[in-house]
Design an enzyme around this catalytic site. Sequence first.
Site, PDB file in Angstrom:
ATOM      1  N   PRO A   1       0.707  -1.402  -0.116  1.00  0.00           N
ATOM      2  CA  PRO A   1      -0.087   0.111  -0.064  1.00  0.00           C
ATOM      3  C   PRO A   1       0.695   1.456  -0.116  1.00  0.00           C
ATOM      4  O   PRO A   1       0.949   1.905   0.796  1.00  0.00           O
ATOM      5  CB  PRO A   1      -0.884  -0.111   1.492  1.00  0.00           C
ATOM      6  CG  PRO A   1       0.101  -0.851   2.272  1.00  0.00           C
ATOM      7  CD  PRO A   1       0.712  -1.775   1.232  1.00  0.00           C
ATOM      8  N   CYS A   2       1.517   1.555  -1.168  1.00  0.00           N
ATOM      9  CA  CYS A   2       2.183   2.709  -1.064  1.00  0.00           C
ATOM     10  C   CYS A   2       1.371   3.924  -1.319  1.00  0.00           C
ATOM     11  O   CYS A   2       1.933   5.069  -0.760  1.00  0.00           O
ATOM     12  CB  CYS A   2       3.022   2.771  -2.268  1.00  0.00           C
ATOM     13  SG  CYS A   2       2.451   2.354  -4.078  1.00  0.00           S
TER      14      CYS A   2
END
Length: 184
Positions: free
Chosen positions: A148-149
């Site tokens: 989840p950047c």
Amino acid sequence: MDSHGQYEQRVVWALVGSDIGPLLLAATSDGLVNVVFHATDTVRDRALARLAARLGTEPVEAPGSPLLAEAIRQLRAYLAGERHAFELPLDWSLISGFNRQVLRELVRAVPYGTVVGYGDLAGRVGQPGAAQAVGAAMGANPLPVVVPCHRVVESDGGIGGFGGGLETKRKLLALEGVLPEPLF
């Protein structure tokens, strides 16, 4: 697939329509290896050529492969707000070194509905001055959404950059309740 070794290198892919645009998902026998945003024909063809070059084998379209089918199911559930964590094997072979270390820490320590600053994440991997390098690692993330950047933001409250585009980042953060829903 005449030898076991070739089977190990098999790369399968599928396209998934979503609220954030078409996504290309690719997997090896080790796990999900790539998620590509805005997978129009041109983007898809470029991504598949890059995968072939990096992994040494021509990717095969196989949306029914068990791993891809499960990845698609979990991704759809996440985008519908029904799933908060992915439980998929991941193949980290497209990323190494500091970038891999940062992305693994992100998966481990920044849960759904929370955000972390670039500098904070750098500190968590023992490199407190490396906020820009963390930004580069996020840009190199081969597994966006699943890794989840989009949860990494600027410490001053700015949204930061995003390979999938800022509108996509806003939608994902709104989905997780971090930002208000975008107006348009």
